[in-house]
Each structure stands twice: as C-alpha cells, then as structure tokens.
Design an enzyme around this catalytic site. Structure first.
Site, PDB file in Angstrom:
ATOM      1  N   ASP A 196       0.874  -1.241   0.064  1.00  0.00           N
ATOM      2  CA  ASP A 196       0.069   0.055   0.059  1.00  0.00           C
ATOM      3  C   ASP A 196       0.826   1.310  -0.035  1.00  0.00           C
ATOM      4  OD1 ASP A 196       0.999  -0.304   2.702  1.00  0.00           O
ATOM      5  OD2 ASP A 196      -0.998  -0.713   3.293  1.00  0.00           O
ATOM      6  N   ASN A 224      -6.844  -2.627  14.366  1.00  0.00           N
ATOM      7  CA  ASN A 224      -8.406  -2.947  13.961  1.00  0.00           C
ATOM      8  C   ASN A 224      -8.467  -4.194  13.095  1.00  0.00           C
ATOM      9  OD1 ASN A 224      -7.339  -2.135  11.490  1.00  0.00           O
ATOM     10  ND2 ASN A 224      -8.374  -0.242  11.376  1.00  0.00           N
ATOM     11  N   HIS A 241      -6.666  -4.744  10.307  1.00  0.00           N
ATOM     12  CA  HIS A 241      -6.382  -4.516   8.849  1.00  0.00           C
ATOM     13  C   HIS A 241      -5.182  -5.155   8.415  1.00  0.00           C
ATOM     14  CE1 HIS A 241      -4.131  -0.235   9.342  1.00  0.00           C
ATOM     15  NE2 HIS A 241      -3.362  -1.515   9.553  1.00  0.00           N
ATOM     16  N   GLU A 277      -9.308  -2.029   5.425  1.00  0.00           N
ATOM     17  CA  GLU A 277     -10.012  -1.577   6.671  1.00  0.00           C
ATOM     18  C   GLU A 277     -11.395  -2.334   6.885  1.00  0.00           C
ATOM     19  OE1 GLU A 277      -7.922   0.078   8.580  1.00  0.00           O
ATOM     20  OE2 GLU A 277      -7.772   2.208   7.988  1.00  0.00           O
TER      21      GLU A 277
END
Ligand code: PGA
Length: 238
Positions: A67, A134, A136, A141
C-alpha cells in the site's frame, strides 16, 4: 494456518528472515510481497545484515508493496516509497520493486495498472503482512465488503491515530491510501503475518478464535492454505 509463538520481537524477525532466505535460495527470481509500518523494521534490518554478510541475494527478485498513502509525494519522508528505500531497497541489490504510486493523477487507473503489473509478474510468491489494531492487512480496513483488486480506501480513525506517531506535529497526514485488495493477498502462494507487541494481543486473540469475521480483515488469512502467523509472547498474551 500455522501459528508460531517465539520469545520476543528479534526472534520473530530472525524466523521470518529465515523464510525469506529460504524462498530466495529455492527460487532466486521470486516475487516478494512487502509491508511497511513499525513491525517489519527489525526484519528489514536482519535482511540487510544477511545481505551484507553475503548470506542472501535479491538480484533476481522483485517485490510489490501492499500500500501507499494517497496522495503523497515519493520524496515525502512518510511515504511508503521513501520508507522502503530507506529501510531496505537502497541497502540491498533487489532487481526491481513496485509500490502503488501515490503521485498518480488518476488513482483508479493506477490501481488497475498495479494489478496488471502483479498479474504480469505471475502473482506473489511470499507475502509479508503486519496487522493493524483494528485487524487491517495492508489498508484493507474493517468493512462489510472487500474489493478484490487494488483500490483507493478512506482510512479509519483507528489507522489514522495509530500511524499519526510517524507524522510530526502539524504535518499533513493523508486520509486515504491505495491498497492491494484481498484478492492479491490471498492469491499469494504463501503468506507470513507478523504480530508483535502487547498492544496487538487483543486483535491476535480475536484472530485465533478460528472464525472468519467480515469486520476483521486478517481473519480471511485463516482460509489460506499456506499462511504462517508469527507472534512474540507479548502479542500471544503468553
Ligand atoms: P505497525 O502497523 O507495524 O506499525 O503496528 C501494522 C499495520 O498497520 O499493518
């Protein structure tokens, strides 16, 4: 899915470096998937050390990063392009590396181009992942649905807060990113996920409940035939 718990962060870095070393020995022209963030820094230090010692050779390998922030200049010290050059690429002899282009005018076209490049390279042999607080992986996400290919994503508050530590006071932090989709990640022939530090213990616990949750992107890895999850004792809650 294989779970490996080691004493500490350094042991995890060495164990994952062993996997990269073996991969390149067995297939010198491997396609490597690479990650950014705090977690892989020790791994990259270990790979650079092995490279300097003549123990590992990247000269026929190429890589794809997961990313990149969007938009961001490659020269921005917080861009993942800059991070990878600083921590790895400028210190080893990798043949070719690719990172989603945070400078692209048209992000949708850039995502299609990136997927095409991964496909043309024959897919990813060995994918490295970290995990967000979280859940990810890359910047996939938590969501009800997940694009298969690379896409432009709005970062969640959790990711923005977690990564704000890398940005100086008042420094602009992009709120979006280009991320490899779940498709390219799960199509990788083998996957290594590093989970280190006590702050990752709650998400690690959730992952090892053995259920796939749409709200926990990393739980898709449980479906992969060759995924190994390395934890240090702190993250394993041991
Ligand atoms: P970290 O990030 O290694 O900085 O904790 C991991 C991630 O967000 O994937």
């Amino acid at each position: 899915m294989k779970k490996v718990v080691l004493d500490n962060y350094d042991d995890v870095c060495r164990a994952v470096a062993d996997i990269y070393s073996r991969q390149l020995r067995e297939k010198p022209h491997s396609v490597l998937g690479l990650a950014t963030g705090g977690t892989p820094i020790g791994l990259y230090e270990e790979l650079v050390r092995r490279y300097n010692a003549g123990e590992i050779d990247f000269s026929m390998a190429r890589s794809f990063n997961l990313d990149e922030y969007y938009p961001i200049s490659k020269s921005h010290p917080q861009s993942y392009d800059y991070f990878m050059r600083e921590n790895l690429f400028d210190k080893i002899n990798i043949a070719r590396y690719s990172i989603p282009n945070g400078e692209a005018d048209d992000p949708v076209a850039e995502c299609e181009r990136y997927d095409g490049e991964i496909a043309a390279a024959g897919g990813i042999d060995l994918m490295l992942l970290g995990i967000g607080l979280n859940g990810h992986i890359g910047f996939n996400e938590p969501s009800d649905t997940y694009p298969i290919g690379t896409y432009l994503v709005d970062l969640t508050e959790s990711s923005l807060t977690a990564n704000s530590r890398f940005f100086g006071p008042g420094e602009h932090q992009p709120g979006r990113a280009l991320t490899m989709g779940i498709g390219a990640i799960l199509s990788s022939r083998s996957i290594v996920l590093m989970i280190c530090g006590a702050n990752k213990a709650p998400i690690a616990k959730r992952l090892f409940e053995g259920k796939v949750y749409t709200g926990v992107p990393a739980s898709f890895l449980l479906l992969h035939p060759d995924a190994t999850i390395f934890l240090d004792k702190a993250a394993a809650g041991a």
